[in-house]
Design a protein around this motif. Structure first.
Motif, PDB file in Angstrom:
ATOM      1  N   HIS A 141      74.702  65.647-111.496  1.00 13.44           N
ATOM      2  CA  HIS A 141      74.692  64.778-110.311  1.00 13.44           C
ATOM      3  C   HIS A 141      74.316  63.336-110.628  1.00 13.44           C
ATOM      4  O   HIS A 141      74.546  62.438-109.818  1.00 13.44           O
ATOM      5  CB  HIS A 141      73.772  65.354-109.225  1.00 13.44           C
ATOM      6  N   THR A 142      73.769  63.065-111.818  1.00 14.32           N
ATOM      7  CA  THR A 142      73.467  61.677-112.168  1.00 14.32           C
ATOM      8  C   THR A 142      74.742  60.866-112.424  1.00 14.32           C
ATOM      9  O   THR A 142      74.681  59.632-112.513  1.00 14.32           O
ATOM     10  CB  THR A 142      72.600  61.616-113.433  1.00 14.32           C
ATOM     11  N   PHE A 143      75.879  61.530-112.538  1.00 13.06           N
ATOM     12  CA  PHE A 143      77.143  60.828-112.780  1.00 13.06           C
ATOM     13  C   PHE A 143      77.844  60.416-111.490  1.00 13.06           C
ATOM     14  O   PHE A 143      78.874  59.740-111.545  1.00 13.06           O
ATOM     15  CB  PHE A 143      78.100  61.714-113.599  1.00 13.06           C
ATOM     16  N   PHE A 144      77.323  60.829-110.346  1.00 10.90           N
ATOM     17  CA  PHE A 144      77.965  60.561-109.059  1.00 10.90           C
ATOM     18  C   PHE A 144      76.973  59.857-108.141  1.00 10.90           C
ATOM     19  O   PHE A 144      75.836  60.301-107.987  1.00 10.90           O
ATOM     20  CB  PHE A 144      78.444  61.870-108.420  1.00 10.90           C
ATOM     21  N   ARG A 145      77.428  58.788-107.492  1.00 15.03           N
ATOM     22  CA  ARG A 145      76.516  57.944-106.720  1.00 15.03           C
ATOM     23  C   ARG A 145      75.854  58.693-105.571  1.00 15.03           C
ATOM     24  O   ARG A 145      74.642  58.601-105.372  1.00 15.03           O
ATOM     25  CB  ARG A 145      77.263  56.712-106.188  1.00 15.03           C
ATOM     26  N   MET A 146      76.629  59.411-104.775  1.00 15.49           N
ATOM     27  CA  MET A 146      76.045  60.052-103.585  1.00 15.49           C
ATOM     28  C   MET A 146      74.968  61.067-103.943  1.00 15.49           C
ATOM     29  O   MET A 146      73.817  60.945-103.491  1.00 15.49           O
ATOM     30  CB  MET A 146      77.143  60.693-102.733  1.00 15.49           C
ATOM     31  N   PRO A 147      75.248  62.077-104.797  1.00 19.06           N
ATOM     32  CA  PRO A 147      74.183  63.047-105.081  1.00 19.06           C
ATOM     33  C   PRO A 147      73.058  62.477-105.941  1.00 19.06           C
ATOM     34  O   PRO A 147      71.953  63.015-105.922  1.00 19.06           O
ATOM     35  CB  PRO A 147      74.918  64.172-105.815  1.00 19.06           C
ATOM     36  N   TYR A 148      73.313  61.398-106.666  1.00 18.96           N
ATOM     37  CA  TYR A 148      72.256  60.799-107.481  1.00 18.96           C
ATOM     38  C   TYR A 148      71.326  59.939-106.627  1.00 18.96           C
ATOM     39  O   TYR A 148      70.102  60.079-106.694  1.00 18.96           O
ATOM     40  CB  TYR A 148      72.894  59.964-108.590  1.00 18.96           C
ATOM     41  N   SER A 207      71.713  50.087-110.202  1.00 18.31           N
ATOM     42  CA  SER A 207      71.065  51.269-109.624  1.00 18.31           C
ATOM     43  C   SER A 207      71.546  52.575-110.234  1.00 18.31           C
ATOM     44  O   SER A 207      70.777  53.526-110.365  1.00 18.31           O
ATOM     45  CB  SER A 207      71.274  51.291-108.107  1.00 18.31           C
ATOM     46  N   MET A 208      72.822  52.650-110.625  1.00 19.06           N
ATOM     47  CA  MET A 208      73.351  53.889-111.197  1.00 19.06           C
ATOM     48  C   MET A 208      73.105  54.010-112.702  1.00 19.06           C
ATOM     49  O   MET A 208      73.303  55.076-113.277  1.00 19.06           O
ATOM     50  CB  MET A 208      74.870  53.969-110.945  1.00 19.06           C
ATOM     51  N   LEU A 209      72.664  52.936-113.332  1.00 24.14           N
ATOM     52  CA  LEU A 209      72.703  52.884-114.788  1.00 24.14           C
ATOM     53  C   LEU A 209      71.349  52.859-115.474  1.00 24.14           C
ATOM     54  O   LEU A 209      71.241  53.198-116.650  1.00 24.14           O
ATOM     55  CB  LEU A 209      73.510  51.652-115.230  1.00 24.14           C
ATOM     56  N   ILE A 210      70.292  52.446-114.784  1.00 23.16           N
ATOM     57  CA  ILE A 210      69.023  52.225-115.485  1.00 23.16           C
ATOM     58  C   ILE A 210      68.390  53.514-115.981  1.00 23.16           C
ATOM     59  O   ILE A 210      67.605  53.497-116.927  1.00 23.16           O
ATOM     60  CB  ILE A 210      68.013  51.457-114.602  1.00 23.16           C
ATOM     61  N   ASN A 211      68.732  54.645-115.368  1.00 20.83           N
ATOM     62  CA  ASN A 211      68.081  55.900-115.742  1.00 20.83           C
ATOM     63  C   ASN A 211      69.057  56.943-116.276  1.00 20.83           C
ATOM     64  O   ASN A 211      68.819  58.140-116.159  1.00 20.83           O
ATOM     65  CB  ASN A 211      67.306  56.467-114.553  1.00 20.83           C
TER      66      ASN A 211
END
Length: 409
Positions: A141-148, A207-211
């Motif tokens: 789920h870290t690869f998809f914006r909504m569930p992440y 926001s999607m990339l730092i972690n």
């Protein structure tokens, strides 16, 4: 003689139990504070203890949890560099991690779905539900914006996903690092630094990339280097729990205290970044990740050789208990805090809450999270891990050819 009888004794580095427990509690304090907004400034007689800067930035201790994971994952490989010590077999490595991680993780996802998300109609449509559920169950789920970023199941599980991704790679990384430690760790560090530099300087929405996993590769390397340093120090100085010279104990204490001071300074800097807004907060995480984890690693290595009284503070029964339940405590603390705030406290909470009500909320969250963590640890996690290992052993015995010689004969 059995194979197990020839294995060297496993090391129990007592102070690391305390580090694990404290870092999980610090991260939990941040998430619970987000729901109750308890101003954490305390007056003890004439002394004012201002800890609000720490509370506002406790989330960065997730980096410390990943650092500790890197240390412990590589410890058998580092030990094998100094003495005849067996490397983890790939199958056993994966089995141990799956048995430890998956039961509590899956239970959390399914229970949140059935007890919270569906009854409270948190999903706008079936497509969102399916995406959130299946990406969580597949650790993607870290690869998809909504569930992440907007999961209706459990917002803290991204950390478990990063760990599972590293577990998948680590048998290869560990063996490469044992054979070619310099090149392997230089490559991992270079990839981590390059990734963070590109995100820091070239990406507007971080926001999607730092972690993502690449952003933590050098953190794992620092943990791996810490494991090597520990093994070399242990070989040169002897068992840290045994007799050591007063100078070594003093040096350990100085290193530990210096590390704590540096960590608090970094946390204060990150807190000042946080008040500038989310974009600056995220950039601060990228900027301070390296100095934070280096300082924490110094703390850990110093703590190992501190005087016994100071080591006891990090390795006593309470710390060991908290470390044992820390995984399930981490999984459940945030979702419980949200539900407690929404359903057990007044509608206007916490915007117009009195300090006593905020204290009641905070204590309730920590207490209930502890009880739930105990239940899932002792009723689900540990029995499931035991059953999984026993089942695999029975299957291995069933498939074992009777004429095959035992490994140690």
């Amino acid at each position: 003689m059995s194979c197990e009888a020839t294995r060297p004794e496993k090391w129990d580095i007592g102070v690391l139990h305390g580090f694990r427990a404290i870092m999980v509690l610090l991260v939990a304090n941040f998430h619970i504070w987000q729901q109750g907004w308890l101003w954490q400034t305390f007056h003890i007689g004439p002394v004012t203890l201002e800890l609000d800067f720490l509370t506002r930035s406790n989330y960065i201790f997730v980096d410390g949890m990943i650092l500790l994971s890197g240390f412990l994952l590589f410890l058998p490989y580092a030990r094998s560099m100094e003495e005849p010590y067996p490397l983890p077999q790939v199958g056993n490595f994966y089995l141990t991690r799956l048995a430890r991680i998956v039961p509590s993780y899956v239970a959390s996802v399914l229970l949140m779905l059935v007890i919270v998300a569906i009854p409270q109609h948190l999903f706008h449509n079936q497509q969102a539900l399916h995406l959130d559920l299946w990406t969580h169950l597949t650790f993607t789920h870290t690869f998809f914006r909504m569930p992440y970023q907007h999961s209706q199941l459990n917002g803290v599980l991204w950390t478990v996903v990063i760990e599972m991704q590293m577990y998948l790679l680590f048998p290869l990384i560990g063996r490469l690092a044992k054979k070619q430690p310099a090149w392997t760790m230089i490559l991992m560090t270079g990839v981590g630094w390059l990734y963070r530099a590109v995100v820091y300087y070239r990406v507007e929405d971080t926001s999607m990339l730092i972690n993502q996993l690449p952003a933590f590769l050098d953190v794992y390397v620092i943990g791996m280097l810490g494991a090597i340093a520990y093994c070399k120090l242990r070989k040169a100085l002897g068992d840290p729990d045994g007799k050591q010279s007063p100078l070594i104990r003093l040096a350990g204490l100085i290193l530990f205290v210096s590390g704590v001071i540096l960590v608090l300074g970094i946390v204060r800097l990150q807190s000042s970044e946080g008040v500038k807004g989310l974009p600056q907060l995220r950039l601060g995480q990228l900027r301070y990740r390296l100095p934070l984890t280096l300082s924490l690693m110094g703390c850990m290595l110093g703590a190992v050789f501190m005087p016994a009284a100071f080591r006891w503070l990090l390795s006593n029964r309470l710390m060991r208990f908290l470390a044992t339940i820390s995984y399930n405590f981490y999984i459940w603390h945030q979702v419980l805090a949200v539900q407690i705030s929404q359903h057990w406290f007044p509608e206007e909470f916490p915007q117009v809450a009195e300090r006593n009500l905020q204290w009641a909320f905070t204590i309730l969250c920590f207490s209930l999270s502890t009880l739930v963590a105990m239940a899932f640890t002792y009723v689900l996690e540990q029995p499931c891990a035991k059953w999984i290992h026993q089942g695999v052993k029975r299957l291995a015995r069933k498939n074992h050819h009777p004429e095959q010689k035992e490994c140690c004969k």
